[in-house]
Design a protein around this motif. Structure first.
Motif, PDB file in Angstrom:
ATOM      1  N   GLY A 164     -24.103   9.040  20.223  1.00 12.20           N
ATOM      2  CA  GLY A 164     -23.689   8.851  21.610  1.00 12.20           C
ATOM      3  C   GLY A 164     -23.407  10.168  22.309  1.00 12.20           C
ATOM      4  O   GLY A 164     -23.793  10.377  23.464  1.00 12.20           O
ATOM      5  N   LEU A 165     -22.725  11.069  21.576  1.00 13.26           N
ATOM      6  CA  LEU A 165     -22.432  12.390  22.146  1.00 13.26           C
ATOM      7  C   LEU A 165     -23.710  13.176  22.388  1.00 13.26           C
ATOM      8  O   LEU A 165     -23.844  13.867  23.400  1.00 13.26           O
ATOM      9  N   LYS A 166     -24.643  13.072  21.441  1.00 15.95           N
ATOM     10  CA  LYS A 166     -25.907  13.785  21.597  1.00 15.95           C
ATOM     11  C   LYS A 166     -26.661  13.270  22.813  1.00 15.95           C
ATOM     12  O   LYS A 166     -27.244  14.047  23.581  1.00 15.95           O
ATOM     13  N   GLU A 167     -26.627  11.949  22.996  1.00 21.07           N
ATOM     14  CA  GLU A 167     -27.304  11.357  24.153  1.00 21.07           C
ATOM     15  C   GLU A 167     -26.660  11.838  25.460  1.00 21.07           C
ATOM     16  O   GLU A 167     -27.351  12.161  26.426  1.00 21.07           O
ATOM     17  N   LYS A 168     -25.319  11.925  25.462  1.00 17.24           N
ATOM     18  CA  LYS A 168     -24.627  12.411  26.655  1.00 17.24           C
ATOM     19  C   LYS A 168     -24.942  13.878  26.923  1.00 17.24           C
ATOM     20  O   LYS A 168     -25.078  14.299  28.075  1.00 17.24           O
ATOM     21  N   GLU A 169     -25.052  14.670  25.838  1.00 16.80           N
ATOM     22  CA  GLU A 169     -25.393  16.081  26.003  1.00 16.80           C
ATOM     23  C   GLU A 169     -26.780  16.236  26.608  1.00 16.80           C
ATOM     24  O   GLU A 169     -27.000  17.083  27.478  1.00 16.80           O
ATOM     25  N   VAL A 170     -27.714  15.404  26.148  1.00  9.30           N
ATOM     26  CA  VAL A 170     -29.073  15.448  26.700  1.00  9.30           C
ATOM     27  C   VAL A 170     -29.056  15.086  28.182  1.00  9.30           C
ATOM     28  O   VAL A 170     -29.706  15.742  29.007  1.00  9.30           O
ATOM     29  N   LEU A 172     -26.500  15.360  30.212  1.00 13.24           N
ATOM     30  CA  LEU A 172     -25.810  16.419  30.949  1.00 13.24           C
ATOM     31  C   LEU A 172     -26.728  17.619  31.150  1.00 13.24           C
ATOM     32  O   LEU A 172     -26.725  18.246  32.223  1.00 13.24           O
ATOM     33  N   GLN A 173     -27.518  17.937  30.129  1.00 11.88           N
ATOM     34  CA  GLN A 173     -28.485  19.018  30.281  1.00 11.88           C
ATOM     35  C   GLN A 173     -29.493  18.697  31.369  1.00 11.88           C
ATOM     36  O   GLN A 173     -29.874  19.565  32.159  1.00 11.88           O
ATOM     37  N   ASN A 228     -23.897  24.932  24.449  1.00 11.69           N
ATOM     38  CA  ASN A 228     -22.531  24.665  24.895  1.00 11.69           C
ATOM     39  C   ASN A 228     -22.572  24.302  26.370  1.00 11.69           C
ATOM     40  O   ASN A 228     -22.871  25.139  27.226  1.00 11.69           O
ATOM     41  N   LEU A 229     -22.268  23.030  26.663  1.00 11.02           N
ATOM     42  CA  LEU A 229     -22.382  22.547  28.037  1.00 11.02           C
ATOM     43  C   LEU A 229     -21.082  22.658  28.817  1.00 11.02           C
ATOM     44  O   LEU A 229     -21.014  22.240  29.972  1.00 11.02           O
TER      45      LEU A 229
END
Length: 367
Positions: A164-170, A172-173, A228-229
């Protein structure tokens, strides 16, 4: 009929009663032991926990009755060995178990390791094993004992959270990428509009706005390219920002040179954008107004972070300086009003020296 006297303490009835009481007591103890074992087995099953013991000298192992169920071993098999256990472990995790055991032997400390097992139906379970080695008088390991717990549910939850965090990072990127693209569009529109402007003063205003938009776009570009976002490497950002300004004004090193002395400092995105805009205004002003035709211009920019994590930003030049009795709060150009407002927004302080060129020293508290 001949009668034999019964000696004291040899009453048959009493002896039978004693034998019966002793037998009853043993049966009670056995039943209590069986009941305790049933309770222990129930508790271990409920906790999805097993315990085991491995004799390192004979290679034989012993384990709790629910071990075979947890590891998916053959219930009817009489083999209890380390090899039987290892056959259930995921091939990719077997070396991990061996390496952890070696570390425990070297340090002679208790240890724990997490690994996967494969059940006969192909399902994968996660196990956490807490174990310790026992040694003889010469210090040689003779036995290994441990408790294993099924942590599959916890591991699956962790994996789900990470995914889930990885999906959010993607996502956000992607947002930073789109914001950067939108700011580039705005900058391009300003550039197109400036082609139809004849007034040098108005043209300069458009260029200043372009530079501010570009300063913000660079932040989002850097975040898009970074792992690092939440943090911006300010040194990297400053290099990109100043490089853009020198390109915009077609500055050559023979005319104006730039000296950078930057520590490795990271800031949150909002603070980084404010710092970027401050630097943009001060460098922009120096390029446009600090030097005359005969001056070999030098712009110096330093960035440091002290032990209290406060940031000091110094921007200076060897140009003509500012007018006598010049004061920042009463300055008329927009760039200085913007610098003053941004410093206040960052809860920082600003000092300046207008002799022998211009020098601004900005101190910003950093969390």
């Amino acid at each position: 009929m001949k009668k034999y006297p019964i000696e004291q303490g040899e009453d048959p009835a009493q002896q039978k009663r004693l034998d019966f009481a002793s037998l009853s007591n043993k049966e009670t103890q056995v039943k209590r032991l069986e009941f305790s074992e049933e309770q222990l087995s129930f508790a271990l099953d409920a906790a999805r926990m097993v315990f085991w013991d491995w004799n390192l000298q004979t290679g034989k192992a012993s384990w709790s009755s629910n071990f075979v169920h947890l590891y998916g071993l053959d219930v009817d098999s009489q083999e209890k060995s380390y090899e039987a256990f290892l056959s259930t472990v995921h091939p990719e995790d077997r070396q991990l178990i061996e390496q952890d055991a070696q570390k425990s032997l070297q340090s002679k400390r208790d240890s724990s390791v997490e690994y996967r097992i494969i059940l006969p139906d192909g399902k994968i379970r996660w196990i956490r094993s807490q174990y310790k080695f026992f040694y003889d008088e010469q210090g040689n390991p003779v036995k290994k004992t441990g408790i294993d717990i099924d942590i599959t549910e916890r591991k699956l939850a962790e994996i789900k959270i990470k995914d889930g965090l990885k999906e959010k990072e993607v996502l956000l990127q992607e947002i930073h990428h789109r914001v950067k693209n939108n700011l580039q569009v705005v900058s391009s529109l300003l550039d197109l509009q400036s082609m139809h402007i004849d007034s040098p003063t108005l043209l300069e205003v458009f260029r200043d706005f372009q530079n501010r938009v570009k300063a913000m776009a660079i932040v989002h570009q850097q975040l898009y390219e970074s792992n690092n976002l939440s943090q911006i490497n300010l040194a990297v950002y400053i290099r990109s920002l100043t490089e853009n300004l020198f390109q915009v004004y077609s500055i050559v090193p023979a005319k104006v040179s730039l000296i950078l002395d930057l520590d490795n400092v990271s800031l949150k995105i909002d603070a980084a954008i404010s710092c970027g805009l401050i630097i943009n205004e001060l460098i922009n002003n120096a390029i446009k107004h600090a030097f005359n035709e005969s001056t070999q211009g030098v712009i110096k920019l330093s960035l440091t972070k002290d032990e209290s994590k406060n940031i000091t930003l110094i921007v200076g030049d060897n140009g003509i300086g500012l007018p006598e009795n010049w004061e920042l709060p009463n300055s008329h150009p927009l760039e200085f009003q913007l610098v003053n407002a941004l410093v206040q927004q960052l809860e920082g302080t600003i000092e300046y020296n207008c002799y022998c060129g211009t020098k601004f020293c900005i101190r910003i508290p950093c969390d």
